[in-house]
Write an enzyme that holds these catalytic residues in place. Structure first.
Site, PDB file in Angstrom:
ATOM      1  N   GLY A  88     -63.404  -8.534  37.117  1.00  0.00           N
ATOM      2  CA  GLY A  88     -64.177  -8.298  36.449  1.00  0.00           C
ATOM      3  C   GLY A  88     -65.691  -8.555  36.727  1.00  0.00           C
ATOM      4  N   HIS A  90     -56.284  -7.253  34.164  1.00  0.00           N
ATOM      5  CA  HIS A  90     -55.103  -8.993  33.291  1.00  0.00           C
ATOM      6  C   HIS A  90     -55.746  -8.827  31.580  1.00  0.00           C
ATOM      7  CE1 HIS A  90     -58.034 -12.370  33.329  1.00  0.00           C
ATOM      8  NE2 HIS A  90     -58.953 -11.831  34.225  1.00  0.00           N
ATOM      9  N   CYS A 120     -64.107 -19.249  31.798  1.00  0.00           N
ATOM     10  CA  CYS A 120     -64.146 -20.079  32.778  1.00  0.00           C
ATOM     11  C   CYS A 120     -65.136 -21.294  32.853  1.00  0.00           C
ATOM     12  CB  CYS A 120     -65.729 -18.372  33.514  1.00  0.00           C
ATOM     13  SG  CYS A 120     -64.343 -16.659  33.318  1.00  0.00           S
TER      14      CYS A 120
END
Length: 382
Positions: free
Chosen positions: A72, A202, A326
């Site tokens: 992504g 994922h 993240c």
């Protein structure tokens, strides 16, 4: 990890057994380079194009409009940096929102350092972008708008159909980061007014390290990776064949199970909230009450700090998150919650539970009781 109750599927998901099975031959037997002209290469090329057709069918897209990426983040960077660079002659103004994933925000910041101007739209207290704000922000030199489909932290679904329809009239290119929505909402690109759309394997029980960018016909893009002429000269580098085959299989599994999964996620959400209501603990649900991704539940347990709650959950083998994976390794406050202006107490105590195929409704109830117990103890200790 068998004893752990894993409620962090928005960060990543376990690979489905069928996906592993589909990938295995492409790691062991069919290992040719899809660009090679010999038999092994041709076999690999056929598998690659078959996977492209399958993923395109799932998204109702033309197979030629899919560009395979490493995930992504690369798809977002390609859309934003590649899309902006290709139109730099026309204008250098871009619009996005304050609650985008960092893959979008940091790509925009990169463009700002390279002579572009970016407007970051605010959101309301439910985390939703207002069309009126976008209309006000559009200028003569606006060449690209990027607004996510569904938020990865609070789950709020953005009004991308209205946004896209407005931008179509203005001839402005529209990108949406659909990484979190893909597989839980019907992402049918022919029905959506979008020019570019990012997805990742994922998040849907496929392998890590593979994603795709949908790029509509005639939409200009400058490659951000330079080298070979793979992906019709739009993304250089030998394709991750086994990963792409796994991605295709994951979309097939989702197509078969989507309705059942969504109904299960809604039941889990209701079960958790029901327990907390019964237990009488103080909590606040973050995000839009109705326009929300079914697998994401973001809740603030008032009076209990996020990091303290997460550590205590980890001790009782419950995996949850403070927001985006993240950034959740850092102690930064969520930029999404800050943009929603919910106040310190709510922002400092938010936890994201996200559901997936390994969870059960009973497990959600059990986890919720553990959370209530911890919340009560920690609130008492303050």
């Amino acid at each position: 990890m068998s004893d752990m109750m894993y409620f962090d599927h928005a960060a990543t998901t376990p690979v489905h057994p069928r996906v592993i099975e589909a990938m295995t031959p492409y790691l062991t037997q069919v290992f040719g380079n899809p660009s090679s002209v010999h038999g092994a290469g041709r076999q690999a090329r056929q598998a690659l194009e078959r996977a492209r057709d399958q993923i395109a069918a799932f998204m109702d897209a033309d197979p030629q409009s899919l560009i395979f990426t490493s995930g992504g983040t690369e798809a977002d960077n390609m859309a934003i940096i590649g899309g902006a660079m290709a139109q730099a002659e026309r204008g250098r103004h871009i619009i996005t929102s304050q609650i985008e994933h960092h893959a979008v925000l940091h790509a925009c910041e990169y463009l700002e350092r390279n002579g572009f101007e970016v407007t970051y739209l605010p959101v309301d207290e439910t985390g939703m972008v207002q069309l009126s704000d976008l209309k006000q922000a559009v200028r003569e030199d606006t060449v690209l708008v990027s607004i996510m489909y569904g938020n990865n932290e609070v789950g709020t679904i953005q009004p991308i159909e209205e946004i896209g329809a407005f931008l179509r009239e203005r001839g402005i290119i529209f990108h949406t980061d659909a990484v979190q929505a893909f597989g839980v909402l019907p992402v049918q690109v022919r029905q959506l007014p979008v020019d570019m759309l990012s997805v990742s394997a994922h998040k849907i029980n496929g392998p890590k390290g593979v994603g795709a960018l949908y790029l509509a016909k005639k939409i200009p893009i400058s490659p951000i990776a330079h080298g070979g002429s793979q992906e019709r000269k739009r993304r250089a580098g030998t394709e991750n064949l086994a990963g792409i085959v796994g991605f295709a299989e994951a979309t097939k599994v989702v197509a078969e199970e989507a309705e059942e999964r969504i109904s299960k996620y809604k039941q889990m959400r209701a079960a958790m909230l029901g327990v907390w209501q019964e237990e009488g603990i103080r909590y606040h649900v973050n995000g839009h009450p109705e326009q929300v991704l079914p697998h994401i539940l973001n809740v603030s347990f008032l009076g209990v700090h996020t990091e303290t709650m997460l550590m205590n959950l980890d001790l009782v083998q419950i995996a949850a998150a403070s927001g985006s994976a993240c950034t959740s390794g850092s102690l930064e406050l969520s930029h999404v919650l800050q943009a929603m202006h919910l106040g310190d107490e709510i922002e400092n105590s938010a936890i994201r539970f996200s559901f997936g195929i390994t969870n059960t409704v009973e497990e959600a109830r059990l986890a919720a009781h553990s959370v209530a117990k911890i919340a009560r103890r920690l609130a008492r200790d303050r």
